[in-house]
Design a protein around this motif. Structure first.
Motif, PDB file in Angstrom:
ATOM      1  N   CYS A 169       5.828  -0.066  -3.229  1.00 19.96           N
ATOM      2  CA  CYS A 169       5.788  -0.732  -4.537  1.00 19.96           C
ATOM      3  C   CYS A 169       4.355  -0.937  -5.009  1.00 19.96           C
ATOM      4  O   CYS A 169       4.018  -0.691  -6.175  1.00 19.96           O
ATOM      5  CB  CYS A 169       6.514  -2.070  -4.468  1.00 19.96           C
ATOM      6  SG  CYS A 169       8.289  -1.861  -4.370  1.00 19.96           S
ATOM      7  N   LEU A 170       3.489  -1.401  -4.092  1.00 20.38           N
ATOM      8  CA  LEU A 170       2.101  -1.644  -4.498  1.00 20.38           C
ATOM      9  C   LEU A 170       1.423  -0.343  -4.908  1.00 20.38           C
ATOM     10  O   LEU A 170       0.655  -0.288  -5.878  1.00 20.38           O
ATOM     11  CB  LEU A 170       1.328  -2.297  -3.354  1.00 20.38           C
ATOM     12  CG  LEU A 170       1.703  -3.758  -3.100  1.00 20.38           C
ATOM     13  CD1 LEU A 170       0.915  -4.294  -1.915  1.00 20.38           C
ATOM     14  CD2 LEU A 170       1.420  -4.590  -4.329  1.00 20.38           C
ATOM     15  N   ALA A 171       1.706   0.713  -4.140  1.00 19.23           N
ATOM     16  CA  ALA A 171       1.089   2.001  -4.462  1.00 19.23           C
ATOM     17  C   ALA A 171       1.558   2.470  -5.840  1.00 19.23           C
ATOM     18  O   ALA A 171       0.764   2.930  -6.663  1.00 19.23           O
ATOM     19  CB  ALA A 171       1.451   3.031  -3.405  1.00 19.23           C
ATOM     20  N   LEU A 172       2.846   2.327  -6.061  1.00 18.55           N
ATOM     21  CA  LEU A 172       3.377   2.726  -7.378  1.00 18.55           C
ATOM     22  C   LEU A 172       2.727   1.894  -8.474  1.00 18.55           C
ATOM     23  O   LEU A 172       2.380   2.400  -9.542  1.00 18.55           O
ATOM     24  CB  LEU A 172       4.893   2.525  -7.415  1.00 18.55           C
ATOM     25  CG  LEU A 172       5.728   3.674  -6.884  1.00 18.55           C
ATOM     26  CD1 LEU A 172       7.199   3.298  -6.928  1.00 18.55           C
ATOM     27  CD2 LEU A 172       5.505   4.902  -7.750  1.00 18.55           C
ATOM     28  N   ASP A 173       2.591   0.616  -8.175  1.00 19.81           N
ATOM     29  CA  ASP A 173       2.002  -0.279  -9.163  1.00 19.81           C
ATOM     30  C   ASP A 173       0.592   0.190  -9.507  1.00 19.81           C
ATOM     31  O   ASP A 173       0.218   0.325 -10.668  1.00 19.81           O
ATOM     32  CB  ASP A 173       1.972  -1.680  -8.579  1.00 19.81           C
ATOM     33  CG  ASP A 173       1.581  -2.699  -9.627  1.00 19.81           C
ATOM     34  OD1 ASP A 173       2.168  -2.665 -10.719  1.00 19.81           O
ATOM     35  OD2 ASP A 173       0.670  -3.491  -9.364  1.00 19.81           O
ATOM     36  N   TYR A 175      -0.604   3.096  -9.057  1.00 19.22           N
ATOM     37  CA  TYR A 175      -0.530   4.415  -9.665  1.00 19.22           C
ATOM     38  C   TYR A 175      -0.188   4.298 -11.145  1.00 19.22           C
ATOM     39  O   TYR A 175      -0.793   4.931 -12.014  1.00 19.22           O
ATOM     40  CB  TYR A 175       0.542   5.201  -8.927  1.00 19.22           C
ATOM     41  CG  TYR A 175       0.746   6.610  -9.427  1.00 19.22           C
ATOM     42  CD1 TYR A 175      -0.340   7.463  -9.617  1.00 19.22           C
ATOM     43  CD2 TYR A 175       2.012   7.084  -9.680  1.00 19.22           C
ATOM     44  CE1 TYR A 175      -0.149   8.748 -10.047  1.00 19.22           C
ATOM     45  CE2 TYR A 175       2.210   8.374 -10.105  1.00 19.22           C
ATOM     46  CZ  TYR A 175       1.130   9.201 -10.289  1.00 19.22           C
ATOM     47  OH  TYR A 175       1.317  10.474 -10.717  1.00 19.22           O
ATOM     48  N   ILE A 176       0.795   3.438 -11.395  1.00 15.39           N
ATOM     49  CA  ILE A 176       1.258   3.306 -12.778  1.00 15.39           C
ATOM     50  C   ILE A 176       0.188   2.693 -13.660  1.00 15.39           C
ATOM     51  O   ILE A 176      -0.019   3.106 -14.805  1.00 15.39           O
ATOM     52  CB  ILE A 176       2.534   2.445 -12.810  1.00 15.39           C
ATOM     53  CG1 ILE A 176       3.704   3.274 -12.313  1.00 15.39           C
ATOM     54  CG2 ILE A 176       2.794   1.953 -14.214  1.00 15.39           C
ATOM     55  CD1 ILE A 176       4.954   2.487 -12.170  1.00 15.39           C
TER      56      ILE A 176
END
Lengths: 204, 537
Positions: A169-173, A175-176
């Motif tokens: 989730c943090l990585a996606l966050d 990334y986004i």
């Protein structure tokens, strides 16, 4: 693996090309990251299946498989940490959202969970794995703590998987939210993904 | 670390979540299936073991009878059936169970058959066999009990581990779902809500929107669209504000223009009114002037005529005076001649007086003759009458005579008449002669007077001649003056004519001005009305 998040540009440190290629991470780093992820997932699934089975021929085979893969994962994580030190990729960790803490805990769990499993196996007996190899004992056999060790192994393994989801989730966050320069996408990405795990045997 | 195809779009994220939750659910389901299969195995084992136990218990009575019969050396008949029944039960146990229990049951069955074959033998052998059977039976019981205990323990372990797995998996699943929801809220719900807010209240959250626009997923696309929209919007708003400002300026300007125009119109209206008034004044004045000039013209004409007439009269008078002068001269000479004539006339009158006396005498004598003639005529008439009467008495023969008588009578009448006329003529002559005499006397006096008068006339004529000469000179001068006056009067008349024409033109012009002022007023009024209507609209 572990490398987490980071943004390409930021990291001056990346020794090897940080952004290898389009992704900002060298191929080898990505290979290590995603192998770790796959192994952790496999170990998690095998661990659950084998504890469900409990006893029997299949359960014994799964146990052996779990131990073998666990050892492999442990070695892989050790390699990864070594590569990280050599390549000096550390700086790419994202500073936000506790990414650094999560990464450290993940690395720690990836090392601790397999060791706990090995200790339990040493206490319980049965250090043999596929390939006719006998694992080194790191715990006196028959010390009577096998059950506790296995339970801790299982709980930490679940904790690891939970952290992996947080890591995703943090990585996606990261990334986004990262500005998508030029090519959208890319940029950022850090490693999200899965993380992984150490070889741990999960549950058992 | 993400593969290049992964752009973290909403769809990809949802796929990722589905994959993760799906793996977790699959693991959970697999664990549950394995657990239930294992539970079924445990149930089967327990059922088998309890069935074996009950079979074993069923043989207790037969077994007691055998033991009693052997030990008490009693009747051994009928034991063979019991032994066979027990052996059958052992076989059944062996069939139901497996492993060690089954092996023990088979051994027990074998021992029973051996015992059964020795039933007809001596008691000692039989007792030995019985002991063996008893030992095996006890062993079977122990093994059976041990197996039941083992199954129970395994069941307990399984349940505990299954519970732990379930608990951990459920916790993990819950954690995962919570994470997904909270992060998706952060990635999806909040941006959308904020974008909706930004849409509603442009201007706010601009920095946030531009940050959002850099994202690579659908929200980024939305954010870019929103940013473009907002910037468009703000540009449009700016443009609208500018347009509004320029419009307001325009309106203000127009208002100013309108005010100016109105003031101008009012001024024009004032001017038009003044113009109208002036034009009216001018018209009336020019009318008066025109009348006046007509009047003056008339009088001037009359004056010209009069002066012309005066001039001609003066000329005539001058002429007359000249004639008079001539006449006076003539008169003087005539007067002298008259004196002469008067003298001659006096002589003639005296002669006429004498002639008058003679005439009166002649008339008297003629009158006596006439009287005689008249007497004759009367007597003739009488005679004629008698002749007529005689003629009538004579009848036919007297007819011719009668005619002569009437002729005589007529002659007599006519003679009487003529006599009368003569007498009247004589009378008149006498009268006239007398009057002539009187008149001649008067004439003599008159001739004297004429003589005197002629003398005075001559005198007067001489004086008059002098006077008329002076008059003639004055008159000539007067004639020249009158002529000059006439010319001047004519000039004045011409000027007055010009003036009148000018006045007429002026009147015409003022009429024109009046009409134009009216038109102007009308136009201005119309314009003002239009303007007012427009403003009201």
């Amino acid at each position: 693996m572990t490398r987490s998040i980071e943004t390409p540009g930021t990291a001056p440190d990346g020794g090897q090309g940080e952004r290898g290629g389009e992704h900002g991470f060298p191929f080898i780093a990505r290979l290590l990251h995603w192998s770790t992820a796959v192994l952790v997932l496999a170990l998690f699934a095998v661990g659950i299946a084998m504890t469900s089975l409990g006893t029997g021929r299949w359960a014994a085979a799964l146990h052996t498989l779990h131990k073998t893969v666990g050892v492999f994962l442990f070695v892989l994580v050790a390699l990864r940490l070594g590569y990280r030190v050599v390549a000096r990729l550390r700086g790419r960790w994202a500073r936000a959202a506790g990414g650094r803490v999560i990464h450290r805990v993940l690395y720690g769990l990836l090392l601790v969970v397999p060791l706990l499993g090995l200790a339990g196996v040493s206490d319980f007996g049965g250090r043999a794995i596929y390939g006719g190899i006998e694992l080194p004992a790191i715990w006196p056999e028959g010390a009577g703590y096998a059950d506790t060790l296995f339970r801790s192994h299982a709980v930490l393994a679940f904790l690891l998987v939970g952290l992996v989801t947080v890591h995703i989730c943090l990585a996606l966050d990261e990334y986004i939210r990262q500005p998508q320069r030029a090519e959208p996408a890319q940029a950022a990405l850090g490693g999200a993904g899965n993380s992984s795990s150490l070889p741990g045997r999960d549950v058992s | 670390m993400f593969p290049s195809f992964f752009k973290a779009t909403v769809r990809q994220r949802l796929t990722l979540w589905a994959l993760m939750v799906g793996i977790l659910a699959a693991l959970f389901g697999a664990a549950e299936v394995i657990g239930s299969v294992k539970l079924a195995g445990f149930a089967r084992a327990i059922a088998a073991h309890s069935g074996a136990t009950s079979l074993l218990s069923d043989t207790d009575a037969a077994y007691s009878r055998i033991v009693v019969a052997i030990v008490s050396e009693g009747d051994r008949r009928g034991l063979a059936d019991d032994v066979a029944g027990i052996a059958a039960a052992m076989d059944a146990v062996a069939a139901r169970t497996e492993g060690e229990v089954s092996a023990r049951a088979i051994e027990a069955a074998a021992a029973l058959r051996e015992f059964s074959s020795k039933l007809e033998g001596d008691t000692a052998t039989l007792r030995e066999a019985l002991r063996k059977v008893v030992a095996q039976r006890n062993e079977l019981r122990v093994v059976l009990n041990g197996a039941v205990a083992g199954v129970s323990e395994a069941l307990g372990t399984h349940i505990e581990s299954a519970r732990r797995n379930t608990l951990l998996l459920a916790a993990l699943g819950l954690f995962l779902v919570t994470l997904i929801i909270s992060f998706e809220h952060r990635w999806l719900v909040r941006p959308i809500a904020t974008m909706a807010t930004a849409l509603g209240a442009p201007g706010q959250d601009a920095a946030w929107v531009s940050k959002l626009a850099r994202r690579g997923d659908e929200i980024g696309t939305l954010g870019r669209a929103l940013r473009a929209h907002l910037s468009d919007e703000s540009e449009r708003r700016e443009a609208a504000r500018e347009r509004l400002a320029s419009l307001a300026e325009e309106v203000e300007r127009q208002e100013m223009w309108r005010a100016c125009g109105q003031a101008f119109q009012e001024q024009i209206a004032c001017i038009a009114t003044a113009l109208e008034t002036r034009a009216a004044h001018m018209t009336s004045a020019s009318n008066e002037l025109s009348q006046l000039s007509g009047f003056v013209d008339q009088h001037a004409g009359a004056a010209a005529l009069s002066s012309q007439r005066a001039a001609s009269h003066v000329d005539q008078m001058s002429l007359s005076l000249t004639e008079i002068a001539g006449l006076l001269a003539t008169t003087a000479s005539e007067a002298q001649r008259t004196t002469g004539i008067a003298d001659a006339a006096k002589t003639l009158v005296e002669e006429a007086t004498e002639d008058g006396v003679l005439l009166r005498e002649a008339v008297g004598s003629i009158s006596a003759i006439v009287t005689l003639i008249s007497t004759v005529a009367n007597q003739t008439n009488l005679l004629a009458l008698n002749a007529t009467i005689e003629a009538a008495r004579a009848g036919e023969s007297g007819r011719g005579f009668a005619v002569v008588a009437s002729e005589v009578k007529q002659l007599a009448n006519r003679t009487a008449e003529a006599t009368e006329q003569v007498r009247r003529g004589l009378d008149s002559i006498g009268t006239a002669a007398e009057r002539i005499t009187g008149r001649i006397g008067a004439l003599v006096a008159s001739v004297d007077a004429v003589e005197a008068a002629a003398g005075s006339i001559a005198e007067l004529a001489r004086k008059q001649d002098d006077t008329s000469r002076a008059i003639s000179a004055g008159t000539a001068q007067a004639a020249g003056d009158v002529r000059g006056t006439a010319e001047q009067v004519e000039q004045v008349a011409g000027m007055i004519e010009d003036w009148r024409q000018t006045t007429e033109r002026m009147a015409q012009a003022s009429l024109d001005i009046d009409g134009q002022a009216a038109a102007l007023r009308q136009a201005v009024d119309g314009f003002m009305n239009d303007t007012r209507a427009m403003r009201r609209a």
